[in-house]
Structure formats: C-alpha cells, structure tokens
Design a protein around this motif. Structure first.
Motif, PDB file in Angstrom:
ATOM      1  N   MET A   1       0.837  -1.186   0.000  1.00 25.61           N
ATOM      2  CA  MET A   1       0.000   0.000   0.000  1.00 25.61           C
ATOM      3  C   MET A   1       0.880   1.247   0.000  1.00 25.61           C
ATOM      4  N   LYS A   2       0.481   2.218  -0.754  1.00 25.50           N
ATOM      5  CA  LYS A   2       1.221   3.470  -0.838  1.00 25.50           C
ATOM      6  C   LYS A   2       1.065   4.244   0.472  1.00 25.50           C
ATOM      7  N   HIS A   3       2.134   4.888   0.886  1.00 24.87           N
ATOM      8  CA  HIS A   3       2.073   5.712   2.084  1.00 24.87           C
ATOM      9  C   HIS A   3       1.198   6.933   1.844  1.00 24.87           C
ATOM     10  N   ARG A   4       0.563   7.388   2.914  1.00 21.20           N
ATOM     11  CA  ARG A   4      -0.260   8.597   2.775  1.00 21.20           C
ATOM     12  C   ARG A   4       0.612   9.812   2.477  1.00 21.20           C
ATOM     13  N   TYR A   5       1.793   9.883   3.101  1.00 18.46           N
ATOM     14  CA  TYR A   5       2.656  11.055   2.963  1.00 18.46           C
ATOM     15  C   TYR A   5       3.929  10.693   2.223  1.00 18.46           C
ATOM     16  N   GLU A   6       4.413  11.630   1.413  1.00 14.67           N
ATOM     17  CA  GLU A   6       5.695  11.485   0.737  1.00 14.67           C
ATOM     18  C   GLU A   6       6.320  12.875   0.613  1.00 14.67           C
ATOM     19  N   ILE A   7       7.602  12.909   0.289  1.00 10.05           N
ATOM     20  CA  ILE A   7       8.247  14.212   0.118  1.00 10.05           C
ATOM     21  C   ILE A   7       8.400  14.507  -1.361  1.00 10.05           C
ATOM     22  N   ILE A   8       8.275  15.791  -1.675  1.00 11.11           N
ATOM     23  CA  ILE A   8       8.464  16.238  -3.051  1.00 11.11           C
ATOM     24  C   ILE A   8       9.350  17.480  -3.046  1.00 11.11           C
ATOM     25  N   LEU A   9      10.131  17.615  -4.084  1.00 14.80           N
ATOM     26  CA  LEU A   9      10.998  18.778  -4.248  1.00 14.80           C
ATOM     27  C   LEU A   9      10.182  19.871  -4.931  1.00 14.80           C
ATOM     28  N   ASP A  10      10.108  21.034  -4.296  1.00 16.34           N
ATOM     29  CA  ASP A  10       9.326  22.111  -4.895  1.00 16.34           C
ATOM     30  C   ASP A  10      10.210  22.987  -5.788  1.00 16.34           C
ATOM     31  N   PRO A  11       9.624  23.905  -6.535  1.00 12.63           N
ATOM     32  CA  PRO A  11      10.403  24.718  -7.484  1.00 12.63           C
ATOM     33  C   PRO A  11      11.495  25.566  -6.836  1.00 12.63           C
ATOM     34  N   SER A  12      11.384  25.858  -5.546  1.00 14.85           N
ATOM     35  CA  SER A  12      12.399  26.660  -4.867  1.00 14.85           C
ATOM     36  C   SER A  12      13.564  25.810  -4.359  1.00 14.85           C
ATOM     37  N   GLU A  13      13.584  24.521  -4.776  1.00 11.95           N
ATOM     38  CA  GLU A  13      14.639  23.582  -4.376  1.00 11.95           C
ATOM     39  C   GLU A  13      14.581  23.235  -2.886  1.00 11.95           C
ATOM     40  N   LEU A  14      13.421  23.434  -2.269  1.00 13.02           N
ATOM     41  CA  LEU A  14      13.178  22.997  -0.901  1.00 13.02           C
ATOM     42  C   LEU A  14      12.146  21.871  -0.952  1.00 13.02           C
ATOM     43  N   TRP A  15      11.953  21.195   0.171  1.00 18.39           N
ATOM     44  CA  TRP A  15      11.128  20.000   0.194  1.00 18.39           C
ATOM     45  C   TRP A  15       9.800  20.241   0.902  1.00 18.39           C
ATOM     46  N   THR A  16       8.773  19.569   0.404  1.00 17.01           N
ATOM     47  CA  THR A  16       7.430  19.629   0.956  1.00 17.01           C
ATOM     48  C   THR A  16       6.975  18.209   1.263  1.00 17.01           C
ATOM     49  N   VAL A  17       6.272  18.039   2.384  1.00 17.44           N
ATOM     50  CA  VAL A  17       5.630  16.760   2.661  1.00 17.44           C
ATOM     51  C   VAL A  17       4.245  16.822   2.026  1.00 17.44           C
ATOM     52  N   TRP A  18       3.956  15.862   1.144  1.00 19.95           N
ATOM     53  CA  TRP A  18       2.712  15.847   0.390  1.00 19.95           C
ATOM     54  C   TRP A  18       1.750  14.819   0.977  1.00 19.95           C
ATOM     55  N   ASP A  19       0.496  15.220   1.160  1.00 22.39           N
ATOM     56  CA  ASP A  19      -0.562  14.341   1.649  1.00 22.39           C
ATOM     57  C   ASP A  19      -1.273  13.754   0.434  1.00 22.39           C
ATOM     58  N   ASN A  20      -1.024  12.478   0.153  1.00 20.09           N
ATOM     59  CA  ASN A  20      -1.618  11.827  -1.015  1.00 20.09           C
ATOM     60  C   ASN A  20      -3.120  11.609  -0.874  1.00 20.09           C
ATOM     61  N   LEU A  21      -3.629  11.534   0.338  1.00 20.08           N
ATOM     62  CA  LEU A  21      -5.065  11.358   0.547  1.00 20.08           C
ATOM     63  C   LEU A  21      -5.830  12.630   0.189  1.00 20.08           C
ATOM     64  N   LEU A  22      -5.328  13.761   0.652  1.00 16.33           N
ATOM     65  CA  LEU A  22      -6.000  15.033   0.406  1.00 16.33           C
ATOM     66  C   LEU A  22      -5.506  15.732  -0.853  1.00 16.33           C
ATOM     67  N   ASN A  23      -4.405  15.215  -1.415  1.00 18.29           N
ATOM     68  CA  ASN A  23      -3.795  15.793  -2.617  1.00 18.29           C
ATOM     69  C   ASN A  23      -3.418  17.265  -2.420  1.00 18.29           C
ATOM     70  N   GLU A  24      -2.717  17.504  -1.315  1.00 17.81           N
ATOM     71  CA  GLU A  24      -2.248  18.854  -0.979  1.00 17.81           C
ATOM     72  C   GLU A  24      -1.093  18.734   0.003  1.00 17.81           C
ATOM     73  N   PRO A  25      -0.364  19.840   0.245  1.00 16.56           N
ATOM     74  CA  PRO A  25       0.719  19.775   1.225  1.00 16.56           C
ATOM     75  C   PRO A  25       0.186  19.340   2.598  1.00 16.56           C
ATOM     76  N   ALA A  26       0.997  18.563   3.297  1.00 16.11           N
ATOM     77  CA  ALA A  26       0.616  18.087   4.621  1.00 16.11           C
ATOM     78  C   ALA A  26       0.592  19.244   5.621  1.00 16.11           C
TER      79      ALA A  26
END
Length: 67
Positions: A1-26
């Motif tokens: 099963m896929k994790h609810r949260y994952e990290i993504i690299l944003d355009p400013s070269e910093l990282w965001t935790v992404w909520d896959n359930l809500l499809n928005e930043p955690a």
C-alpha cells in the motif's frame, strides 16, 4: 500500500511533505509542512506516516472489537 505522505521537491529547491489522501501539502496543526531541507522533510514524513499507520491500526482494532 502506498504511504499517505511522501516528500516532493518544490520549485524553490526545498522540500514539501505531500498528503496523497488530500492531494495537498501536509499540515501539522495549522502549519504547512513545506520549505524544508531534505532531512527535515524525511523526518516529518516518517512521523506523519507512523501516526497514520497507528491511527489505522486503532480503527481496525475497534472494528474487530465491535463485530
């Protein structure tokens, strides 16, 4: 099963935790989990996924107990 949260690299070269359930930043409380170093994002992501895993296990135990 896929994790609810994952990290993504944003355009400013910093990282965001992404909520896959809500499809928005955690969120933690009222704070968006974004603009982090990779290690900070990985740590936050791990904690959020552990909390989610425990919440699901608790819900499953309640279902079993109520059946």
């Amino acid at each position: 099963m896929k994790h609810r949260y994952e990290i993504i690299l944003d355009p400013s070269e910093l990282w965001t935790v992404w909520d896959n359930l809500l499809n928005e930043p955690a969120m933690i409380g009222m704070t968006i989990v974004a603009g982090l170093s990779k290690s900070e994002a990985e740590d936050a992501c791990y904690v959020l996924n552990e909390v989610e895993k425990r919440r699901r296990a608790r819900e499953e135990r309640k279902k079993v107990a109520n059946s």
